[in-house]
Design a protein around this motif. Structure first.
Motif: not given
Ligand SMILES: N[C@@H](CCSC[C@H]1O[C@@H](n2cnc3c(=O)[nH]cnc32)[C@H](O)[C@@H]1O)C(=O)O
Ligand SMILES: [Zn+2]
Length: 455
Positions: A361-367, A369-378
């Motif tokens: 979903g995040a990739k589909s909206l071009g997001l 780098n910001d959302i879609g998984s649990i990563e430091v910095g997101k």
């Protein structure tokens, strides 16, 4: 000393302690296995972002601690196709095919919409999404600046486009562009960056060649994505074939419309050639299984799209064709529908369904780098699932099995978006639920009464 105080006043910290963390990953060759990483740990949120993930995080200097015992922490769900104000039309026209559903039932009611009603529907939908773990939605509708206000007020993340229909009429076309461009200018990156704007050409049937060609140009100019309905019903494909001599994706390919910034909702009736075009242009597909089943539109060949490594995410579509916005149901239906479609229970396993509802979903909206998984910095768009409930007991060794096949939206305990707690222990923190439900009921009553008065 002074610096320390300022830091404490400005930084909002939330520590989620000792929680089972579920993280969709993009780390392997085989698209059908091991997409989900699971481990026990603590997550520190600083302001709007995930600042630290580790087994031991000190609780000192933290504003808020949430005990993760008996909980799963996962990315907030991402609903990639919606018309959220249509929450007002829930149950208004059931058991009808798309064409008559739109023409005879939905469009006449939509004629009475205004900004106030669209806000009422959108804020109602925001409550439903927060309560069922969705933190981002992708929307196409009318009065989108009012939907932007609802997005702002509710605390969730939204990608907003004005649904553009011209049926070849140049005047209507001009109006639609004005409206969508105004939305982009007024709302893009607003609400602490939670709002993104898109262009929303409705479909290749309702939007003319001129409209589609101009959308591509303007999308490049404004550097925003495109949200469109594609190949939803057989009738729609036949109509495009009749008028252009081409299938819808071939037609858009000829217009040079397609690109990696296009998110196409539905994609039910697809030829092999169209699948190749989708792959080559890196078009994103939003799969809406419940809406497709309810309107009897058909079954999208998701298995084949995934085999081709096309990015497929999940959407509910509006509440008038679903009839809810529960992404847990959408994950389950997506999985079950592919299993019965291929007569193979191994099709679309639970890990894949979870990945579609989050990272894809995040990739589909071009997001991504910001959302879609649990990563430091997101961005801290995370939800907590309560496993201490009858329908989640016992927990399978495969956590995604419980989440996709057993859970539903009411197992969501806490919803955090952009580092802000929007629901905790099932209580909303920002919105007055009773009041908003009442406003929704009033809005639809007024809309129906106005329509009846006309007849
Ligand atoms: N500006 C346009 C409005 C388009 S908004 C998007 C439209 O999509 C409609 N819609 C909702 N779900 C679907 C679907 O599944 N397929 C096609 N259209 C849909 C919705 O009711 C709304 O009319 C106008 O002047 O009519
Ligand atoms: Zn739709």
């Amino acid at each position: 000393m002074i610096l320390f105080v300022v830091y404490n006043m400005e930084t909002k910290n939330i520590l989620i302690k000792n929680v089972l963390i579920l993280n969709p990953k993009d780390n392997d060759e085989n698209n059908n296995h091991d997409h989900i990483e699971i481990f026990k740990g603590s997550v520190l949120i600083e302001n709007d972002r995930i600042a630290e993930i580790s087994s031991e995080i000190s609780s000192s200097d933290v504003n808020k601690i949430i005990d993760g015992e008996n909980k799963i922490l996962m990315p907030g769900l991402i609903n990639t196709h919606n018309h959220i104000s249509m929450n007002l039309f829930r149950g208004i026209a059931d058991d009808i095919p798309l064409e008559t559903w739109l023409k005879d039932n939905i469009w006449p009611l939509e004629a009475g919409l205004n900004g106030k009603y669209c806000y009422a529907g959108a804020i109602l939908a925001a409550i439903e999404m927060i309560k069922s773990g969705t933190t981002t939605f992708n929307d196409m509708y009318f009065f989108m600046e009012d939907v932007a206000n609802a997005t702002k007020d509710s605390g969730i993340r939204g990608c907003l486009s004005h649904g553009m229909i011209d049926f070849g009429d140049p005047e209507k076309r001009e109006k639609e562009f004005k409206e969508n461009i105004k939305l982009i200018k007024n709302c893009n990156n607003k609400a602490e960056g939670r709002i993104k704007t898109f262009f929303g050409p409705h479909s290749p049937v309702t939007a003319s060649k001129e409209l589609l060609e101009r959308v591509r140009k303007e999308a490049n100019k404004y550097n925003v994505g495109i949200h469109i309905h594609m190949n939803e019903t057989q009738i729609e494909v036949e109509n495009v074939l009749k008028t252009t001599g081409k299938r819808p994706f071939e037609y858009l390919e000829e217009l040079k419309f397609l690109g990696d910034d296009v998110i196409a909702a539905h994609g039910v009736w697809l030829s092999k050639e169209e699948m190749n075009i989708i792959k080559n242009r890196d078009v994103k597909i939003s799969h809406n299984p419940c809406s497709n089943m309810k309107l009897a539109s058909g079954i999208s060949p998701i298995n084949e799209l995934l085999e081709k490594k096309i990015c497929v995410s999940l959407g509910t579509d509006g509440a008038a064709s679903n009839n809810n916005l529960d992404m847990f149901e959408e994950m389950k239906f997506a999985s079950l529908l592919q299993k019965v479609n291929t007569m193979n229970p191994q099709s679309l396993p639970s890990d894949m369904a979870l990945k579609m509802a989050t990272l894809n979903g995040a990739k589909s909206l071009g997001l991504e780098n910001d959302i879609g998984s649990i990563e430091v910095g997101k961005k801290a768009d995370v939800i907590l699932i309560d496993v201490d409930s009858a329908n989640m007991t016992p927990m399978s060794k495969k956590i995604s099995s419980n989440l996709v096949y057993s859970a539903n939206g009411s197992n969501v305990h806490t919803t955090i978006c952009n580092g802000e707690i929007l629901m905790e222990n099932r209580k909303l923190t920002k919105l007055n639920e009773a009041d908003i439900l009442q406003q929704g009921n009033i809005a639809i009553k007024e809309l129906i009464e106005a329509k009846e008065a006309e007849n």
